[in-house]
Design a protein around this motif. Structure first.
Motif: not given
Length: 236
Positions: A162-170, A102-115
């Protein structure tokens, strides 16, 4: 070739998937051949995607089948179309090394990277092909060391959703075909640098079908466009 080994010639009498594996490693187990065949069938066609459209455009010019297929390959080379399965392996390895998905994925999203392995230009639900290939990987089992790898991937998948649902709810970002494709091709022994090539080996059957259909119509694909830029003042 990359390992300095001599290429093996194809065997026209063998099944396509089995022969691909034989040329890769010198042997081809029935289980892996069946798994690879299921993958090639699953990805052989998927509507009017970028590479298929490019194939049909060139086919419509009557340039010939070879030129049409080369156009499809050229479009598939772009990382936005056919380059995701390899980076999925890199992502799984990086997450395993970090110890906290979860932490790794959140960090990637914060950096603007694609999962990698998630999201699709067409699907807003789970890619149905993902479950087909996940079942194939599960059937390979511990004999090909996919059991623990699959369990880990399922954990990462749930964490990513789970991380994507929170980070990109739209947005509805779900698992796509590349996520479990990566595990299947890894189990089959393909290096991750060759994943897109294996994808092309499956998709080429669909390209040929589209090209032949387009050639049969005899119609040139010539979309219209509309200029929407500024209009110069031509009054003297």
């Amino acid at each position: 070739l990359g390992r300095g080994e001599k290429p093996l010639p194809p065997d026209a009498r063998a099944d396509h998937a089995k022969d691909m594996l034989r040329m890769l490693s010198g042997t081809a187990s029935p289980a892996l051949a069946k798994a690879l065949d299921r993958y090639l069938v699953t990805v052989c066609d998927h509507g009017l995607n970028a590479s298929t459209f490019a194939t049909r455009v060139v086919a419509s010019t009557q340039a010939g089948l070879t030129s049409a297929i080369l156009a499809g390959l050229g479009a598939l080379k772009g990382p936005l179309h056919g380059g995701a399965p390899g980076p999925v392996i890199e992502m799984l390895d990086a997450i395993e090394a970090s110890g906290d998905a979860a932490a790794w994925l959140r960090n990637e999203i914060a950096r603007g990277e694609r999962i990698m392995g998630f999201g699709h230009r067409i699907y807003r639900v789970r890619d149905p092909r993902a479950d087909v290939l996940k079942a194939v990987v599960r059937r390979l089992g511990t004999r090909y060391e996919t059991g623990s790898r699959l369990a880990f991937a399922e954990t990462v998948e749930q964490a990513a959703l789970d991380v994507l649902r929170v980070a990109k709810p739209q947005r509805s970002i779900q698992t796509n075909v590349e996520f479990y494709t990566a595990l299947l091709l890894e189990a089959a022994g393909f290096p991750k640098e060759a994943f897109s090539n294996v994808f092309a080996a499956g998709r080429v059957a669909g390209w040929i079908a589209h090209a032949r259909e387009q050639q049969a119509t005899g119609r040139l694909i010539r979309p219209q466009s509309r200029y929407v830029g500024p209009v110069p003042d031509l009054v003297a």
